[in-house]
Write a protein that holds these residues in place. Sequence first.
Motif, PDB file in Angstrom:
ATOM      1  N   ASP A  43      11.760   9.308  -3.945  1.00 60.46           N
ATOM      2  CA  ASP A  43      12.937   8.435  -3.867  1.00 60.46           C
ATOM      3  C   ASP A  43      12.416   7.059  -4.259  1.00 60.46           C
ATOM      4  N   LEU A  54       9.452   0.543  -6.277  1.00 59.87           N
ATOM      5  CA  LEU A  54       9.191   0.790  -4.864  1.00 59.87           C
ATOM      6  C   LEU A  54       9.389   2.275  -4.591  1.00 59.87           C
ATOM      7  N   VAL A  55       8.387   2.887  -3.976  1.00 60.82           N
ATOM      8  CA  VAL A  55       8.487   4.303  -3.638  1.00 60.82           C
ATOM      9  C   VAL A  55       8.875   4.416  -2.171  1.00 60.82           C
ATOM     10  N   LYS A  56      10.119   4.780  -1.931  1.00 62.85           N
ATOM     11  CA  LYS A  56      10.581   4.913  -0.551  1.00 62.85           C
ATOM     12  C   LYS A  56      10.004   6.181   0.076  1.00 62.85           C
ATOM     13  N   ILE A 114      12.834   3.181  -6.256  1.00 66.46           N
ATOM     14  CA  ILE A 114      13.784   2.123  -6.573  1.00 66.46           C
ATOM     15  C   ILE A 114      13.174   1.204  -7.625  1.00 66.46           C
ATOM     16  N   PHE A 130       0.823  -1.217   0.000  1.00 66.30           N
ATOM     17  CA  PHE A 130       0.000   0.000   0.000  1.00 66.30           C
ATOM     18  C   PHE A 130       0.857   1.268   0.000  1.00 66.30           C
ATOM     19  N   ASP A 131       0.613   2.114  -1.002  1.00 67.92           N
ATOM     20  CA  ASP A 131       1.246   3.430  -1.135  1.00 67.92           C
ATOM     21  C   ASP A 131       2.735   3.389  -1.471  1.00 67.92           C
ATOM     22  N   VAL A 132       3.314   2.185  -1.652  1.00 63.94           N
ATOM     23  CA  VAL A 132       4.757   2.152  -1.918  1.00 63.94           C
ATOM     24  C   VAL A 132       5.157   1.313  -3.139  1.00 63.94           C
ATOM     25  N   LEU A 145      12.823  -2.167  -8.961  1.00 66.36           N
ATOM     26  CA  LEU A 145      13.062  -3.527  -8.488  1.00 66.36           C
ATOM     27  C   LEU A 145      13.250  -4.458  -9.686  1.00 66.36           C
TER      28      LEU A 145
END
Lengths: 315, 315
Positions: free
Chosen positions: A167, A159-161, A169, A24-26, A171
């Motif tokens: 920021d 992936l949203v850090k 990534i 969720f959200d990331v 994957l």
Amino acid sequence: MTKSNPNKIKAFAPATVANVACGFDVLGFAIHGLGDYVTASYSEEPGLRITSISGEEGKLPKEVEKNTAGLAVLSMLKELDEEREFGIDLEIEKKMPLGSGLGSSAASSAAAVFAVNELLGKPFSRHDLLPFAVEGELAASGTAHADNVAAALIGGFILVKTHQPPDVISLNTPDKLHCTIIHPEIEIQTKNSRKILRKQVALQKAVTQWANLGSLIAGLYTNDYDLIGRSLHDEIIEPVRAVLIPGFSEMQEAALHHGALGCSISGSGPSLFALSKSRDEAEEIGKAMGTVLKSIGLEYNLHISKINTEGASVV
Amino acid sequence: MTKSNPNKIKAFAPATVANVACGFDVLGFAIHGLGDYVTASYSEEPGLRITSISGEEGKLPKEVEKNTAGLAVLSMLKELDEEREFGIDLEIEKKMPLGSGLGSSAASSAAAVFAVNELLGKPFSRHDLLPFAVEGELAASGTAHADNVAAALIGGFILVKTHQPPDVISLNTPDKLHCTIIHPEIEIQTKNSRKILRKQVALQKAVTQWANLGSLIAGLYTNDYDLIGRSLHDEIIEPVRAVLIPGFSEMQEAALHHGALGCSISGSGPSLFALSKSRDEAEEIGKAMGTVLKSIGLEYNLHISKINTEGASVV
């Protein structure tokens, strides 16, 4: 700043699945075939204009300052901070439904910044375009979310850090993964589906969720489809949002029964996604989910795709 | 069942860091140098006995049914369900402090099941030993937690997807990673440090936590030390537990100031760990953290190690 060649660029950005059960959200990923087109071209008249929007039945504003894609490009042009003797026209072709949970506004934003960046001779890298597209999303959903727009722009699993500044990534995306998407013909507004979420969660459920997200990411990096399947669970968001989607549990059960690694809500719904290891399975899963919707008298659209690892592209 | 050779096995299992900032209850890694030894040998008298425990000042029970390591081995022998004409004696040498947050009971359990498995001619694989060791942990902490014990048994970075039955994933361990551990000479009981945690967390904080855990795992797989550093944050557990550790904030700040990728509480404390990219940095970080404890008059032990990717081993 001067014009570069060619003087017209048409870009495509794909539909995207955000949240992906435990993320969720990331977490988000992009698919093939569904998405939006934006054509950017030079104009004699200075400034930015949206000259046409098609495919959305007049629901979206053409005013640049009110349009997701327009705001994204404005943010980008502001960062360039250069004098221009020319203007830029945008034509937006929406080839995916609004409010479907497939990142409709994100696809337009990503296609728009990608097209204008190409038109201007690539002043920014693909990754550098992301903050501008996030600005567009902020206008669309009231909060800055990068999950759909990062996947639409960059492709693959993302992936949203952190969302703002983004920021993100990239994957690994296992090659066999196929996605089945079913879109029941009902509409859910992201803002509403966010309102119904509880502000507090049980620590124990949160631990389960981050264990699943962690093992999903491990599964993506090691191409471990079984582990991906064991990880695609969401005990926090899905139970709350599923009540908005008629036939959800039956569709999920049908998908898993027909070999899906996992099945959950795409974004804030009402679309569902299911991941599987082959096109044959993906199609079987789609049929089974469709049968559920038929039985309750709902129309739907079905879409099968591998994961799109390319992201936004020039057409 | 008959005896196999040799008739005495001494095994070592390492100290471990659990939680690892953003991975509460799901992440752990093993270190070198600190840990427990267990010697398993045949005895004429049937049954399982703990003949000696050293290094713990008489704090641990020698009764098999009350001892973490004893219970772990009992669980293993029960699974074998074979008639034995011989018995097994265990000698436990604790070479690490109890209640330090470094997985003291897990090291004994892991060493015990590993030693007895070797003594019996390896009826189980290393991974298969894990459920037995988890049984031991259940007895020690009141809940079945596999994070310390999985890292002690298997080595490297371990993600625990589920605790019981344990579903654990061996993650990649970047080669340069070094760990600094500082153990202030105060004791915290795991049971107590768990009681003070809030049962509910804000969804927003949970999302931040799982974003960080996800990016930490991505950083481990891609050997991206910067990303590992950006991910080692814990906004949920650390703020609650840190109040039990004198000088925590100052030590963390000192570690980060001296190049640590991240620094947080090891397990439930009071030890702190810091990760860095070289032995030189790890030593500088240790000195800086020690200076903080000296300034408030606390004694401490300092330990520097690479990540132990071997896990339990025969000595």
